[in-house]
Design an enzyme around this catalytic site. Structure first.
Site, PDB file in Angstrom:
ATOM      1  N   ASN A   1       0.851  -1.202   0.000  1.00  0.00           N
ATOM      2  CA  ASN A   1       0.000   0.000   0.000  1.00  0.00           C
ATOM      3  C   ASN A   1       0.880   1.244   0.000  1.00  0.00           C
ATOM      4  OD1 ASN A   1       0.524   0.799   2.861  1.00  0.00           O
ATOM      5  ND2 ASN A   1      -0.343  -1.234   3.196  1.00  0.00           N
TER       6      ASN A   1
ATOM      7  N   LYS B   1     -10.925  -3.542  18.806  1.00  0.00           N
ATOM      8  CA  LYS B   1      -9.520  -3.899  19.076  1.00  0.00           C
ATOM      9  C   LYS B   1      -9.110  -3.528  20.501  1.00  0.00           C
ATOM     10  CE  LYS B   1      -8.488  -3.315  14.179  1.00  0.00           C
ATOM     11  NZ  LYS B   1      -7.473  -3.340  13.140  1.00  0.00           N
TER      12      LYS B   1
HETATM   13  N1  CTP Z   1      -3.722  -3.100  12.268  1.00  0.00           N
HETATM   14  C1  CTP Z   1      -2.868  -4.059  12.708  1.00  0.00           C
HETATM   15  N2  CTP Z   1      -2.803  -5.262  12.057  1.00  0.00           N
HETATM   16  C2  CTP Z   1      -3.592  -5.510  10.988  1.00  0.00           C
HETATM   17  C3  CTP Z   1      -4.470  -4.507  10.515  1.00  0.00           C
HETATM   18  C4  CTP Z   1      -4.505  -3.295  11.182  1.00  0.00           C
HETATM   19  O1  CTP Z   1      -2.153  -3.839  13.680  1.00  0.00           O
HETATM   20  N3  CTP Z   1      -3.504  -6.679  10.391  1.00  0.00           N
HETATM   21  C5  CTP Z   1      -3.798  -1.831  13.007  1.00  0.00           C
HETATM   22  C6  CTP Z   1      -3.260  -0.622  12.255  1.00  0.00           C
HETATM   23  O2  CTP Z   1      -1.881  -0.422  12.535  1.00  0.00           O
HETATM   24  C7  CTP Z   1      -4.124   0.492  12.803  1.00  0.00           C
HETATM   25  C8  CTP Z   1      -5.438  -0.167  13.113  1.00  0.00           C
HETATM   26  O3  CTP Z   1      -5.161  -1.547  13.246  1.00  0.00           O
HETATM   27  O4  CTP Z   1      -3.618   1.005  14.015  1.00  0.00           O
HETATM   28  C9  CTP Z   1      -6.510   0.021  12.072  1.00  0.00           C
HETATM   29  O5  CTP Z   1      -5.998  -0.351  10.805  1.00  0.00           O
HETATM   30  P1  CTP Z   1      -6.879  -0.243   9.485  1.00  0.00           P
HETATM   31  O6  CTP Z   1      -6.104  -0.821   8.349  1.00  0.00           O
HETATM   32  O7  CTP Z   1      -7.393   1.166   9.386  1.00  0.00           O
HETATM   33  O8  CTP Z   1      -8.120  -1.122   9.862  1.00  0.00           O
HETATM   34  P2  CTP Z   1      -8.521  -2.594   9.635  1.00  0.00           P
HETATM   35  O9  CTP Z   1      -8.836  -3.149  10.966  1.00  0.00           O
HETATM   36  O10 CTP Z   1      -7.513  -3.303   8.813  1.00  0.00           O
HETATM   37  O11 CTP Z   1      -9.891  -2.413   8.853  1.00  0.00           O
HETATM   38  P3  CTP Z   1     -10.160  -2.016   7.319  1.00  0.00           P
HETATM   39  O12 CTP Z   1      -8.912  -2.311   6.536  1.00  0.00           O
HETATM   40  O13 CTP Z   1     -11.318  -2.888   6.980  1.00  0.00           O
HETATM   41  O14 CTP Z   1     -10.524  -0.549   7.322  1.00  0.00           O
END
Ligand code: CTP
Length: 398
Positions: A209, A340
């Site tokens: 990404n 979370k």
């Molecule tokens: N995060 C994480 N591990 C993952 C996915 C996310 O630690 N596998 C953490 C990110 O570092 C951030 C938070 O969770 O602090 C939210 O991440 P985000 O990508 O916005 O959310 P997701 O839970 O992945 O949801 P979505 O992609 O559906 O928006």
């Protein structure tokens, strides 16, 4: 405001040397004990007597002149200084310090310094943009030297560009910021994840990404400045990690998960800034996949959610997450905060100009576990990082 602080002002040979007179005057009026070191070229622009009359201290221009006191001046001033400000800083002094050259009073004092050193570059715009000068600035910045950006506008040489000496008022504000830096994270341990992850498809391809890592690195840097022990677990980025952090470079979400889970227990604060890939390839081909039909399908499986796993085991550690959204910012962020088990989530709409990936600014909202929220205006990622750290402390105490 600056009472009890010793500020050494290093004046180099540039036309902006005359503006350093006002800088010294403002610092003195704020109560600082100001000492001026002038380079041989600076003396050609402004008389040392001008500075001496304002700062009420001897002005040092020559390393070998008869000492005024029985100590070795470059060492004693370097040890005494709370801050060294090199203003104006020429390409020459920046190059000398970057190259480890100490051949006059100013360069030797900088080399022997214990204190932070702030360079305020002022020079012709082409000189400032020269890759050698920029390379020297980057090298010094990566070693912890501080730099103020020059202003853009009409310069003494008649050209219009970036290289003007900032206003003495702006420099004084910067100096106040440095000297009032808190050490409120001393004794605290903070674990930060940053950057993207890369999920391999085959030996030459991956899914990733646009995360630049800037926000996570800014949190790590701010925590270091405030005295924390910092571990930075970072995905692949093109920026230099702040010096002083324990840096662990990882590639995939699984690597990041393993690294975080193995050490989180010894930390007080966990700040999850990384844009972790939610899915990885179900199987990674060992050899390069050859092109075949018109369509190609990759099967993905879910990655572990690092923040969610930490939420289950965090105990009384403070857990902060980020939520980069394109739609329904507050609802989505609040859901993540709850699911979370985070103490606070930093939400930003990445579609807004000035927020999100790659840029140096961010526009964020903090949402806390108790439902309260704070809306922040556009600010640098460094300032956002400090505001996050301020809130973390208030959560920890609450
Ligand atoms: N995060 C994480 N591990 C993952 C996915 C996310 O630690 N596998 C953490 C990110 O570092 C951030 C938070 O969770 O602090 C939210 O991440 P985000 O990508 O916005 O959310 P997701 O839970 O992945 O949801 P979505 O992609 O559906 O928006």
């Amino acid at each position: 405001m600056l009472k009890g602080k010793t500020v050494v002002v290093g004046v180099c040979g540039g036309i902006a040397a005359y503006k350093a007179v006002e800088l010294v005057s403002r610092l003195k009026k704020l109560g600082a004990d100001v000492h001026v070191i002038m380079t041989a070229n600076a003396v050609k622009f402004v008389a040392p007597l001008t500075f001496r009359s304002i700062c009420h201290n001897p002005v040092i221009t020559d390393m070998f002149e008869e000492p005024k006191m029985w100590d070795i001046q470059h060492v004693s001033l370097a040890q005494k200084a709370d801050l060294i400000v090199v203003a104006p800083a020429t390409a020459n002094i920046i190059g000398k310090v970057a190259g480890g050259i100490a051949d006059d009073m100013l360069s030797t004092t900088i080399m022997a310094a214990n204190s932070p050193v702030l360079f305020v570059p002022a020079m012709n715009d082409k000189m400032y943009e020269n890759p050698i000068v920029q390379g020297n600035i980057n090298r010094l910045a990566s070693l912890g030297y501080l730099f103020m950006e020059p202003d853009t506008g009409l310069m003494a040489c008649g050209t219009n560009g970036k290289g003007r000496f900032p206003s003495p008022e702006a420099i004084v504000d910067y100096v106040k910021g440095i000297l009032s830096k808190k050490s409120d994270y001393e004794g605290l341990r903070i674990l930060v994840t940053a950057g993207p992850t890369r999920e391999p498809i085959d030996p030459v391809r991956y899914i990733s990404n646009h995360s630049s890592g800037k926000m996570g690195y800014a949190v790590a840097k701010a925590a270091l400045e405030r005295g924390a022990f910092v571990k930075l677990v970072t995905g692949p980025v093109n920026i230099t990690p702040p010096s002083g952090a324990e840096v662990v470079c990882v590639t995939s979400a699984i690597d990041m998960y393993n690294e975080v889970m193995k050490s989180y227990e010894s930390f007080d604060v966990l700040v999850m800034v990384a844009a972790v890939a939610d899915y990885r390839c179900a199987s990674v081909s060992e050899s390069k996949i050859k092109k075949s039909g018109d369509r190609f399908t990759v099967e993905l499986v879910k990655n572990p959610d690092i923040a969610a796993e930490l939420g289950k085991v965090k105990g009384d550690r403070v857990l902060v997450g980020f939520s980069a959204e394109t739609d329904n910012l507050l609802e989505n962020a609040a859901l993540k905060l709850a699911s979370k088990n985070m103490d606070m989530i930093v939400a930003n709409d990445v579609t807004v100009e000035g927020a999100g990936f790659g840029v140096d600014t961010n526009i964020v909202k903090f949402i806390k576990r108790d439902g309260s929220s704070i809306d922040l205006p556009i600010m640098s990622k460094e300032d956002v990082a400090h505001r996050i750290l301020d809130e973390v402390l208030s959560i920890g105490k609450g």
